[in-house]
Design an enzyme around this catalytic site. Structure first.
Site, PDB file in Angstrom:
ATOM      1  N   ASP A  64       0.132  -6.848  -3.344  1.00 37.05           N
ATOM      2  CA  ASP A  64       0.459  -5.551  -3.954  1.00 37.05           C
ATOM      3  C   ASP A  64       1.201  -4.561  -3.064  1.00 37.05           C
ATOM      4  O   ASP A  64       0.860  -3.369  -3.020  1.00 37.05           O
ATOM      5  CB  ASP A  64      -0.811  -4.897  -4.489  1.00 37.05           C
ATOM      6  CG  ASP A  64      -1.519  -5.735  -5.539  1.00 37.05           C
ATOM      7  OD1 ASP A  64      -0.984  -6.776  -5.957  1.00 37.05           O
ATOM      8  OD2 ASP A  64      -2.622  -5.351  -5.938  1.00 37.05           O
TER       9      ASP A  64
ATOM     10  N   LYS B 189      -0.522  -9.607 -12.019  1.00 34.75           N
ATOM     11  CA  LYS B 189      -1.939  -9.514 -12.387  1.00 34.75           C
ATOM     12  C   LYS B 189      -2.222  -8.192 -13.077  1.00 34.75           C
ATOM     13  O   LYS B 189      -1.489  -7.223 -12.886  1.00 34.75           O
ATOM     14  CB  LYS B 189      -2.837  -9.699 -11.172  1.00 34.75           C
ATOM     15  CG  LYS B 189      -2.662  -8.667 -10.072  1.00 34.75           C
ATOM     16  CD  LYS B 189      -3.507  -9.023  -8.852  1.00 34.75           C
ATOM     17  CE  LYS B 189      -3.398  -8.015  -7.749  1.00 34.75           C
ATOM     18  NZ  LYS B 189      -3.885  -6.690  -8.051  1.00 34.75           N
TER      19      LYS B 189
ATOM     20  N   CYS C 294      -7.830  -4.634  -3.480  1.00 38.54           N
ATOM     21  CA  CYS C 294      -7.174  -5.899  -3.842  1.00 38.54           C
ATOM     22  C   CYS C 294      -7.099  -6.903  -2.689  1.00 38.54           C
ATOM     23  O   CYS C 294      -7.212  -8.102  -2.916  1.00 38.54           O
ATOM     24  CB  CYS C 294      -5.808  -5.619  -4.444  1.00 38.54           C
ATOM     25  SG  CYS C 294      -5.945  -4.674  -5.988  1.00 38.54           S
TER      26      CYS C 294
END
Length: 191
Positions: free
Chosen positions: A9, A103, A145
């Site tokens: 990310d 995602k 994450c």
């Protein structure tokens, strides 16, 4: 025994000035790019993930719509598919990435393992097909994450190394707690 690099990310909304920007996010983007220049050939697979949320709903409660976000389970809208906030940070050179994973499409998703490539492949399939047993993890955010992705990798029997100079978290205390939890779970913390 193959080795993979997970880059979690590294997106505009998670770097300074983004909807959920973290201090040090842009430095992670730059650091990952420099790391790839030196070490990309060390990996059989390089997987980069992006949050990729739907614009037209609350994404399973992930987006606080009527109430204030609690910044634990509900968040302001971020990384909405197709917006500049969902794009990779400009300093992150993705040319050596072998798989891009999306995602969080309509549901909360923290772990890279919850995503799929555009062709529909899961991360498990990617790793299994290539005999990957060691995973290095970098990215944003250490306490969410990155933590979830590393824990899932450990749960699936991988040897995991967290590249601590290539992560940035939401808060110092929760990031340190996440790193301690990962070390306790069996991850190696590497500067």
């Amino acid at each position: 025994m193959g080795k993979a690099l997970f880059i979690v990310d590294v997106q505009n909304d998670f770097t300074e000035g983004g909807a959920l920007g973290v201090a040090g996010g842009a430095a992670v983007a730059e650091g990952v790019t420099a790391f790839l220049r030196e070490h990309a050939d060390d990996y059989a697979v390089i997987v980069a993930s992006r949050d990729w949320h739907d614009a037209d709903n609350d994404n399973g409660g992930h987006f606080a719509t009527d109430d204030e976000p609690d910044f634990v389970e509900s968040w302001p809208p971020h990384c909405v598919a197709g917006t500049p906030g969902a794009d990779y940070h400009a300093a992150f050179d993705t040319s050596r990435v072998t798989f891009h994973v999306l995602k969080g499409q309509g549901v909360p998703a923290y772990s890279l393992f919850e995503g799929r490539t555009e062709s529909g492949a899961t991360v498990h399939e990617i790793l299994d097909e290539r005999g990957i047993h060691t995973i290095d993890v970098a990215g944003i955010a250490t306490d969410y994450c990155v933590r979830a992705s590393a824990l899932d990798a450990l749960a699936h029997g991988q040897h995991v190394r967290v590249l601590t100079s290539l992560v940035a978290g939401v808060a110092e205390a929760s990031s340190q707690a996440a790193l301690a939890e990962l070390a306790h779970a069996g991850a190696e913390l590497v500067d």
